[in-house]
Design an enzyme around this catalytic site. Structure first.
Site, PDB file in Angstrom:
ATOM      1  N   PHE A   1     109.859  24.025  29.574  1.00  0.00           N
ATOM      2  CA  PHE A   1     109.180  22.783  29.137  1.00  0.00           C
ATOM      3  C   PHE A   1     107.676  22.797  29.356  1.00  0.00           C
ATOM      4  O   PHE A   1     107.046  21.741  29.413  1.00  0.00           O
ATOM      5  CB  PHE A   1     109.813  21.565  29.829  1.00  0.00           C
ATOM      6  CG  PHE A   1     111.310  21.505  29.679  1.00  0.00           C
ATOM      7  CD1 PHE A   1     111.880  21.225  28.451  1.00  0.00           C
ATOM      8  CD2 PHE A   1     112.140  21.773  30.761  1.00  0.00           C
ATOM      9  CE1 PHE A   1     113.257  21.204  28.289  1.00  0.00           C
ATOM     10  CE2 PHE A   1     113.525  21.760  30.606  1.00  0.00           C
ATOM     11  CZ  PHE A   1     114.074  21.473  29.378  1.00  0.00           C
TER      12      PHE A   1
ATOM     13  N   THR B   1     116.171  27.467  23.956  1.00  0.00           N
ATOM     14  CA  THR B   1     115.913  26.771  22.701  1.00  0.00           C
ATOM     15  C   THR B   1     116.784  27.263  21.545  1.00  0.00           C
ATOM     16  O   THR B   1     116.953  26.564  20.559  1.00  0.00           O
ATOM     17  CB  THR B   1     114.454  26.988  22.302  1.00  0.00           C
ATOM     18  OG1 THR B   1     114.199  28.399  22.359  1.00  0.00           O
ATOM     19  CG2 THR B   1     113.500  26.287  23.248  1.00  0.00           C
TER      20      THR B   1
ATOM     21  N   ARG C   1     111.545  23.700   7.310  1.00  0.00           N
ATOM     22  CA  ARG C   1     112.895  24.255   7.186  1.00  0.00           C
ATOM     23  C   ARG C   1     113.623  24.186   8.525  1.00  0.00           C
ATOM     24  O   ARG C   1     113.050  24.529   9.561  1.00  0.00           O
ATOM     25  CB  ARG C   1     112.844  25.717   6.725  1.00  0.00           C
ATOM     26  CG  ARG C   1     114.232  26.284   6.432  1.00  0.00           C
ATOM     27  CD  ARG C   1     114.208  27.774   6.173  1.00  0.00           C
ATOM     28  NE  ARG C   1     113.444  28.133   4.995  1.00  0.00           N
ATOM     29  CZ  ARG C   1     113.942  28.206   3.757  1.00  0.00           C
ATOM     30  NH1 ARG C   1     115.206  27.946   3.547  1.00  0.00           N
ATOM     31  NH2 ARG C   1     113.162  28.533   2.758  1.00  0.00           N
TER      32      ARG C   1
ATOM     33  N   GLU D   1     109.188  20.052  20.620  1.00  0.00           N
ATOM     34  CA  GLU D   1     108.558  18.936  21.315  1.00  0.00           C
ATOM     35  C   GLU D   1     108.659  17.604  20.598  1.00  0.00           C
ATOM     36  O   GLU D   1     108.621  16.550  21.224  1.00  0.00           O
ATOM     37  CB  GLU D   1     107.098  19.286  21.610  1.00  0.00           C
ATOM     38  CG  GLU D   1     107.047  20.309  22.736  1.00  0.00           C
ATOM     39  CD  GLU D   1     105.727  21.034  22.845  1.00  0.00           C
ATOM     40  OE1 GLU D   1     104.927  20.636  23.680  1.00  0.00           O
ATOM     41  OE2 GLU D   1     105.519  22.013  22.102  1.00  0.00           O
TER      42      GLU D   1
HETATM   43 MO1  MOS Z   1     105.259  23.327  25.798  1.00  0.00          MO
HETATM   44  S1  MOS Z   1     104.589  21.779  26.992  1.00  0.00           S
HETATM   45  O1  MOS Z   1     103.805  23.845  25.067  1.00  0.00           O
HETATM   46  O2  MOS Z   1     106.050  24.468  26.704  1.00  0.00           O
END
Ligand code: MOS
Length: 709
Positions: free
Chosen positions: A242, A470, A599, A676
């Site tokens: 993060f 992710t 996309r 984000e």
């Molecule tokens: Mo993000 S706060 O750019 O890992």
């Protein structure tokens, strides 16, 4: 060509993760390890008068105790983002000064973790205590320095008091309000950790979770005065980051330095408590917004003044005004950011740095304005949509913000909302509906990947990118599978090793947009080399030729497109909650997020990314806050029991939908990144729903039960 991109594919690394086979930073099995344990400051400001390590050194198993009196050798890096970047400018054990509680003031190395920890408590310290600066409301603020070459302060139009005056004939409503948010801690599930293994004095292998493998390599090379290829960073799995695992922290630098001095492989893991001070946080913010609008709801002027805090060891302003010129068309605009220095650990990038608190303020203010003007908040946003980025003076590429709002309103049933606050009830609970916009810029940088086609009928993609949870492994495989004409299962992906081609940075939501075009390019190159249409044809050619593999590198980098367009992602959140006004109990009962991110690479993990952002946003809306003891300056929270984050019972089913088209102006894949945007606007959607449920406008995060009674 088989269509794989955009379908739902389960994580390639999922099995390894749930079976414990995925190796995280501290889990690599290394022969002959020694263990470090940090000695940290118990006061927030002062000087170390005396530090007595004798008893610690005599403690069983202890190999060495490092303090500022005998610091290991570290070279000062250029710390300019290009050649190197460290989170905290002050090097560990640099001198006898204490700048914040929890600051590293020593390192004990022993043959076991327990013995190192035991000895760390035997280090005797005499302190000269000074009064720390802890309270943000009593601090001295000055103009914040800019970030990455851009000033925070910005003005356009004839921003003047007349815009807000009742003499202005166009004026329908004005608003002035101050919104605050508290310190939020980085609390990824995997604690920060490092293992450093030196080969003699001139090369080192570092196992450390990092969002930027090659960036870490450059930085450690400068810190230890080595050529880049003498530093190898290994980071195949990351348990969340993060923004807290992009650059080296003091503990990592100290760990590598101590390992060099001892010529032993060394492991150092931060405890949860140490993470509160030594792994970054999001600063508290105070934002004052003034808005003026016509009675039809056209925005006339905005003033957005921001205060945030930084540390005396590093300068980091939380960039709250970054979205303001992007989201709504406002002819007269004034943005200003001030900064104060406190005796706290280093504040830093945390998921949507700036936008997350910034959009809490803007999107709350827009809701307040909508109530004043008696205009539907969805309509108010549609009325003021931007066509161009007002500060950058460039048109947005492939913008579908209006579709996010309209699709969201329709799917949520927004037209069923009863307009009065406290008008919707369920049993004895007050029901609130709230909405807010989401917005995040699309970034991209250069990246490379290598693709090999092997005789066993599989393809391999190799790149020094990383997957911090992710879904990068999976979308890299999907991109290659589609380009090569192979099933996803036949593509193997290796990430997280600095000896692989430069995979770029997993930060600023830019890895997908940077890396997948490079993977596509490498696939095209390898097929060209094989003179084949697709991988099956290439495998046949490989067999016929007697070669063992085809291999090619591909790359991709931004071109001229940034001169013609502003690239941005968009979204809208819709929230339903209930409040028991007698006891201040709040429960979120329904959530819908509609996003326009170019996309969508993997429908399954993309929705998960948005859900993760919404959950983190609900955390900041309802529970996350770190206060500091006013006398000693130590964080009053110290683990995941005292620092509240959402649990399953706090979160309803989160519905996610995507609208829009691939943004092919941006890159050949058309993806804009998704990490984000999910958190932006969430806290405002909650606060806006709270107002609808209770008639209470809460401008101070987090919205804890005491504020609802
Ligand atoms: Mo993000 S706060 O750019 O890992």
């Amino acid at each position: 060509m088989n269509q794989i991109i955009g379908t739902s594919v389960s994580r390639k690394d999922g099995n390894a993760k749930v079976t414990g086979k995925a190796t995280y930073g501290a889990e690599h099995q290394i022969e002959g390890l020694v263990y470090g344990y940090l000695v940290t400051a118990t006061i927030a400001k002062g000087v170390i008068r005396k530090i007595d390590t004798l008893e610690a050194e005599r403690s069983p198993g202890v190999i060495k105790v490092f303090t500022h009196q005998n610091p290991p050798n570290i070279t000062k890096p250029s710390n300019n983002f290009v050649n190197s970047k460290i989170y905290e400018s002050r090097l560990p054990l640099a001198d006898d000064r204490i700048h914040y509680a929890g600051q590293i003031i020593g390192l004990v190395v022993a043959d076991t973790f327990e013995r190192a920890r035991e000895a760390a408590y035997r280090v005797k310290i005499e302190l000269e205590i000074e009064t720390p600066e802890i309270a943000s409301d009593r601090a001295t603020y000055q103009k914040a320095p800019g970030m990455l070459g851009q000033s925070f302060d910005y003005q356009q139009g004839t921003f003047a008091t007349e815009d807000f005056s009742s003499k202005n004939p166009n004026l329908g409503a004005t608003l002035e309000a101050t919104y605050t948010s508290e310190v939020e801690l980085h609390a990824p599930i995997e604690p920060h950790a490092i293992i450093a293994c030196w080969q003699n004095n001139d090369s080192v292998t570092i196992y450390e979770p990092t969002q930027w493998v090659q960036g870490s390599q450059k930085t450690y090379a400068e810190l230890f005065d080595l050529d880049r290829d003498r530093v190898r960073i290994i980071s195949p799995y990351i348990g969340g980051a993060f923004g807290s695992k992009v650059f080296p922290w003091p503990h990592g630098i100290l760990g590598v330095a101590a390992a060099r001095e001892l010529q032993r492989p060394l492991k150092l893991v931060l405890s949860r408590r140490q993470m509160t001070a030594n792994a970054g946080h999001r600063s508290q913010t105070e934002q004052t917004i003034r808005l003026a609008a016509s009675s039809e709801g056209k925005l006339i002027a905005i003033e957005h003044l921001v205060k945030s805090c930084t540390a005396s060891v590093e300068t980091f302003p939380e960039p709250c005004t970054v979205s303001t010129p992007a989201i709504y068309a406002i002819p007269n605009m004034k943005l200003k950011q001030d900064l104060a220095t406190l005796n706290v650990g280093t504040p830093t990038f945390m998921r949507a740095p700036g936008e997350s608190p910034g959009m809490f303020a803007i999107e709350s203010a827009m809701d307040e304005l909508a109530w004043q003007l008696k205009i539907d908040p969805v309509k108010l946003r549609l009325e003021n949509e931007t066509k161009e980025h007002q500060r950058r003076k460039l048109p947005f590429s492939e913008k579908y913000f209006a579709e996010c709002l309209q699709t969201g309103a329709e799917k949520f049933g927004w037209s069923q909302r009863q307009m009065q606050p406290r008008s919707m009830k369920k049993d004895r609970l007050s029901v609130g509906w709230g909405m807010a916009a989401a917005s995040y810029p699309a970034l991209r940088s250069g990246a490379e990947a290598k693709v090999s086609l092997l005789a066993d009928g599989t393809a391999r993609v190799l790149t020094g990118a990383n997957d911090m949870g992710t879904g990068a492994y999976t979308i890299v495989a999907m991109t290659a599978a589609e380009a090569l004409g192979l099933p996803v299962e036949q593509v193997k992906v290796e990430l997280g090793d600095s000896t692989l081609p430069n995979g770029g940075l997993a930060g600023g939501s830019q890895m997908t947009a940077s890396l997948t075009p490079a993977v596509l390019n490498a696939c095209q190159n390898v097929l060209q080399q094989a003179k084949a249409e697709n991988a099956p044809a290439a495998f046949a050619a490989l067999k016929a030729s007697g070669l063992t593999e085809y291999e090619a590198i591909g790359s991709s980098a931004p071109g001229q497109e940034g001169k013609n367009f502003a690239f941005h992602s968009w979204g809208a959140h819709f929230c339903e909650l209930t409040v028991d006004e007698e006891i201040g109990r709040l429960q979120i009962t329904r959530w819908l997020a509609v996003m326009n991110v170019g996309r969508v690479m993997n429908a399954k993990t993309a929705a998960s990314q948005i859900r993760g952002g919404v959950i983190m946003g609900i955390g900041s809306a309802l529970m996350e806050e770190c206060h500091f003891d006013p006398t000693v300056g130590y964080p009053l929270v110290y683990d995941l029991a005292t620092y509240h984050i959402p649990a399953h019972a706090d979160i309803p089913r989160i519905e996610v939908a995507f609208v829009g088209e691939p943004d092919l102006n941006f890159n050949p894949i058309g993806a804009r990144g998704i990490g984000e945007i999910g958190i932006t606007g969430v806290a405002a959607a909650v606060a806006n729903a709270v107002y609808h449920a209770t008639g209470k406008r809460i401008r101070n995060l987090p919205i804890t039960p005491n504020k609802l009674i």
